[in-house]
Design a protein around this motif. Structure first.
Motif, PDB file in Angstrom:
ATOM      1  N   SER A   1       0.887  -1.164  -0.056  1.00 64.78           N
ATOM      2  CA  SER A   1      -0.097   0.062   0.056  1.00 64.78           C
ATOM      3  C   SER A   1       0.840   1.337   0.004  1.00 64.78           C
TER       4      SER A   1
ATOM      5  N   ARG B   1      -3.712  -4.854   9.338  1.00 69.16           N
ATOM      6  CA  ARG B   1      -2.520  -3.713   9.119  1.00 69.16           C
ATOM      7  C   ARG B   1      -3.102  -2.433   9.816  1.00 69.16           C
TER       8      ARG B   1
ATOM      9  N   ILE C   1      -4.787   1.919  -0.828  1.00 69.79           N
ATOM     10  CA  ILE C   1      -4.593   0.544   0.129  1.00 69.79           C
ATOM     11  C   ILE C   1      -4.789  -0.698  -0.860  1.00 69.79           C
TER      12      ILE C   1
ATOM     13  N   PHE D   1      -7.187  -2.688   6.938  1.00 74.30           N
ATOM     14  CA  PHE D   1      -6.290  -1.763   7.093  1.00 74.30           C
ATOM     15  C   PHE D   1      -6.825  -0.662   8.205  1.00 74.30           C
TER      16      PHE D   1
END
Length: 338
Positions: A138, A159, A171, A179
């Motif tokens: 990312s 994450r 992302i 995320f």
């Protein structure tokens, strides 16, 4: 002397079954724990609330409460020692952040016991937008002075990063590992998408703009209650730090786009003065030259779905020039063309 409270009352608090009066009694006990007052007096209300939430969450984890289990009896001294030890860990963590002005928040809270985890801190000290690559591929296009903190290797189940300043996140999709971004007062959760975060430390308004995919944004209000909005493309979340109100709205189309939105534009032997005029019409910025002679340089380029920072990087590479960004003002520096 620390006031004693019945373990049954603490259990009710942990299970969120207290009346307001009982809740106040438990929190008064909590605040009287040895060593807390002097430390908490140095912190803003938001951090005090987070310490309280983290502490009682950890007590609940250690007691392993489940609502369907029969009520258990615990020694008051034992419960107090658990709370005090958890508070010490939270206190060390937040003191470190206040001292260093870098809120690692959930990352450090989750990994504070794991000394082997290496945290990486990157601050964009350049005067232009810098694209920073993360361990999962990312990326985030970071404005000057933006800061990101993340583990050298992401966990297997998530994450998580902390971010302050302004940046555009792109992302990578990974359904097994959401995320998570802690940004000022906001918590942002995504699976795979692109969006812009504006959370400058000194500002009173935080902002999240979604370009692709969907984003979940949450924040606590003044009494600590959870607020949450789900954003889709062309939608925006706003969080006012004074009122602590989180709202969502559709982004109204404007003639001039924000600099993170991609555009397609073609230049053929176009003088830079005309290039700049077109870019200013497309994007919500003001562009100038440090040397007026640059305006006469001509460029040929085909930009297909590029944000402004990519266009500027390629133009500057062609002209052997550079650019700097300050708010919505861009200055291109370089030698004049012969």
């Amino acid at each position: 002397m620390t006031p004693q409270i019945p373990p049954s009352l603490l259990q009710k608090y942990l299970l969120d079954q207290c009346t307001e009066e009982e809740k106040a009694q438990v929190e008064a006990w909590y605040e009287s724990l040895q060593g807390e007052s002097a430390f908490l007096d140095q912190l803003p209300d938001s951090d005090v609330g987070e310490i309280r939430n983290n502490t009682f969450s950890e007590i609940k984890n250690q007691l392993d409460f489940e609502e369907e289990k029969p009520a258990l009896s615990y020694s008051w001294r034992w419960l107090t020692s658990i709370a005090a030890s958890v508070l010490l860990a939270a206190g060390i963590y937040f003191f470190y952040n206040v001292k260093n002005q870098a809120k690692e928040q959930k990352i450090a809270a989750q990994q504070i016991q794991n000394k082997s985890v290496e945290l990486i801190t990157f601050r964009n000290e350049a005067t232009r937008i810098v694209i920073h690559q993360l361990p999962d591929q990312s990326s985030v296009a970071m404005h000057p002075d933006a800061v990101i903190i993340y583990p050298k290797a992401f966990d297997t189940n998530q994450r998580a990063v902390h971010f302050s300043g302004e940046g555009f996140f792109d992302i990578q999709k990974d359904p097994a590992r959401p995320f998570l971004i802690e940004s000022g007062e906001l918590a942002i959760r995504v699976l795979g998408t692109s969006f812009n975060v504006k959370a400058p430390v000194s500002k009173k308004m935080f902002q999240v703009d979604v370009v692709t995919g969907s984003v979940e944004v949450s924040a606590r209000d003044k009494v600590g209650a959870a607020q949450q909005v789900i954003l889709k493309p062309k939608e925006q979340a706003l969080f006012e730090t004074g009122s602590r109100k989180l709202t969502a709205r559709v982004i109204v189309p404007q003639a001039r786009k924000p600099i993170y939105e991609p555009v397609t534009i073609v230049f053929e032997e176009t003088p830079m003065i005309k290039v700049i005029e077109q870019l200013e019409k497309r994007f919500d910025v003001n562009i100038s030259f440090s040397n007026p002679g640059i305006a006469q340089c001509s460029v040929t380029a085909n930009f297909e779905s590029h944000p402004l920072n990519s266009i500027l990087e390629m133009l500057c590479t062609t002209l052997e020039a550079s650019y700097s960004l300050s708010g919505d003002t861009i200055t291109i520096s370089g030698a004049p063309c012969e």
